[in-house]
Enzyme design. Sequence first.
Site, short mmCIF file in Angstrom:
data_model
loop_
_atom_site.label_atom_id
_atom_site.label_comp_id
_atom_site.label_asym_id
_atom_site.label_seq_id
_atom_site.Cartn_x
_atom_site.Cartn_y
_atom_site.Cartn_z
N ASN A 1 -4.93 8.45 3.91
CA ASN A 1 -4.87 7.65 5.14
C ASN A 1 -3.42 7.55 5.60
O ASN A 1 -2.54 7.17 4.82
CB ASN A 1 -5.40 6.23 4.89
N GLU A 2 -3.19 7.95 6.84
CA GLU A 2 -1.85 7.87 7.43
C GLU A 2 -0.78 8.36 6.46
O GLU A 2 0.19 7.68 6.14
CB GLU A 2 -1.54 6.44 7.88
N HIS B 1 -5.17 -8.82 12.49
CA HIS B 1 -5.35 -7.59 13.27
C HIS B 1 -6.75 -7.61 13.89
O HIS B 1 -7.74 -7.86 13.22
CB HIS B 1 -5.19 -6.38 12.35
N GLU C 1 -3.78 -7.90 6.89
CA GLU C 1 -4.19 -7.53 8.24
C GLU C 1 -5.28 -8.45 8.80
O GLU C 1 -6.02 -8.07 9.70
CB GLU C 1 -4.66 -6.07 8.25
N LYS C 2 -5.33 -9.68 8.30
CA LYS C 2 -6.39 -10.58 8.75
C LYS C 2 -6.23 -11.00 10.22
O LYS C 2 -7.19 -11.43 10.85
CB LYS C 2 -6.47 -11.81 7.85
N TRP D 1 1.39 -6.53 13.04
CA TRP D 1 2.63 -6.11 12.41
C TRP D 1 3.82 -6.03 13.37
O TRP D 1 4.91 -5.62 12.96
CB TRP D 1 2.42 -4.75 11.72
N ARG E 1 0.85 -1.19 0.00
CA ARG E 1 0.00 0.00 0.00
C ARG E 1 0.89 1.25 0.00
O ARG E 1 2.09 1.17 0.26
CB ARG E 1 -0.93 0.03 1.20
N GLU F 1 -7.93 5.71 14.86
CA GLU F 1 -7.62 4.27 14.88
C GLU F 1 -6.91 3.91 16.16
O GLU F 1 -6.01 4.62 16.61
CB GLU F 1 -6.71 3.87 13.71
#
EC number: 3.2.1.23
Length: 680
Positions: A160-161, A369, A366-367, A326, A122, A318
């Site tokens: 985003n970020e 997370h 991110e599954k 991570w 990303r 968030e």
Amino acid sequence: MISTLLSQLHGPDGDPTPRLVYGADYNPEQWPREVWEEDVRLMREAGVNLVSVGIFSWARIQPAQDEWDFGWLDEIMDLLHAGGIGVDLATATASPPPWLTTAHPEILPVTASGETVWPGARQHWRPTSPVFRKYALHLVRKMAERYVGHPALVAWHISNELGCHNIYDYSDDAARAFRDWLRARYTTLDALNHAWGTAFWSQRYSEWEQILPPRLTASHPNPTQQLDFKRFSSDALKEYLRAERDVLREITPDVPITTNFMVMNGTKGMNYPDWAGEIDFVSNDHYVHPGPQDRDELSFSANLTGGIAGGRPWFLMEHSTSAVNWQPVNVAKRPGDLARDSLLHVAHGADAVCYFQWRQSAAGAEKYHSAMVPHAGEDSDLFRAVVALGDTLKTLAPVAGSEREPAPVGILFDWDSWWASEQDSHPTSLLDYRQEALDWYSALLALGIRADLITSRTDLDRHRVLIAPVLHVVPAELAKELTRYVESGGHLVTTYFSGVVDENDHIWLGGYPGALRELLGIRIEEFGPLLEGETVDLDGVGTGSLWTDRITVTDPEAEVLAHYRTGAYADRPAVTRRSTGSGSAVYVSTRLGVEGLTALLPRLLAPAGVESELPAAARGSVEQTVRRGTDARFLFLVNRTDSAVPLTGLTGEVLHGTTDADGDLVLEPRGVAVLRQPTT
């Protein structure tokens, strides 16, 4: 502007009363259509009143250059609105789709060593790419035109970020933009050559086109070039932020705009105090890093976010309900951590508690997370904790809109000093600017003393004591302001490697600590950094590490608060104080760590009359923060321990918390209490 957003939100029961925001990133495109209505039902059960939608949806919204698919997003916007849930709509520009990077690989970032950062993760785009900006702003315009006036839209979420993975780009686009930035900063090459000290190592530039980003070099790159590239990189992303913002304001001028900062451990590339004025309200993402100071770091980051927001309410965009995905080992949160972590952000000014993400992903990076709805579904302890927190936030609705009450102590956090003090070719590579600031903060928590994390843009006079750890970069104007602060009755505390350079990273000559030498009444001829693992003893304080200084006291009125007992500078001053009128300036020449600072701080705070406001039995075990509204102040009490803590002698209406048979507050392990006290 956050109050405008709050006024548009209402609970699933239709109550229009403003309340704290509760929600998450919501990614319906990851799930089949039949899950969506189930999501809204569970959101209503949890008390969710806002979700962020569309953050990584560019490839779904625009499957090809000339193809658009808004139908699914229209449907989810309508569905959420019908459920009484507002939408913080993302511009979807965070990650370009494969068709764009295939057609235009020139938008991909380049590392310092010349490697291309390829798609597959990303945020693979150059902040200065004109090609990327053209496509991204076209998407932003289409989004704004599509949803202008939609009743679910209560805020815009830019990208985003920003800078999480692409803050430093060394491409030819970046080189051209860097040169433009330098022309605006210095005007002439002579001024740039002076600022960069290019007489050293035959680096003098005779044409602007000769200047490059600090790419991979044979030795240490020019230090001012490195510092300016950090400044430029932050500014480049800020300019991109402004470009998206301006399109949104043109089309939807009444919808407030934000972007999520990352004020947390390990993130330093973006100068957030400089960005804060570009958006309508500050938002932040934070994730706990397991370690001995994990919750102190959470408090520190939330506190600093409040400082960046100028003490006004901000938005926690968030954080995690439990484990992330991570870190080297992703530890699940214990019972009570979910609520305490969330409410600690509220204590420091957050008017929103949001998570990544609503429903835990079944696929993708991110599954693992955590999310508000875990893989186990609604029949889980985690979801029950989510629902319980939603109920708590409803009871804390009166807190919404209140600002933080200034603390007696301010800790100055300076981005230029952070960037410059940790560069290469310095007396030590072991210096950790943020850790030093965190140690001072943890020591104040251990003493039960309130402190605000502030920036150099803050009115210093709001604090009786100002702690400025490793204030390495001190321009002449800041030196004058610190001197005025002390002469006006303020009490300054600073540390090793402070006052050493100006804004161009040039040494203030004549002896250290340079710009602060006269104010502190000391002179240092040579630094004495310590090897890793090496320590020195100080009388009455404890053990120092990392750094020592060979101090000569130059003002006969200055006093020595502690001497070195061991090491190369045994019997020489280690901690000094110079009084000026009713103010004072203290210098601490070594890293004392939390234990040593906890021992030293009472002596440093005594001249300002600063003591803990907590009952004696609660000091060190409880963190106290205060938010102030128009007719009430809200006292947050957070248990820092795994044991119950009784609290006596506190007055006010209990909005949240547990009381014993006598009506006294008892903080459960990792618990939080909130009292409402009338203002006079």
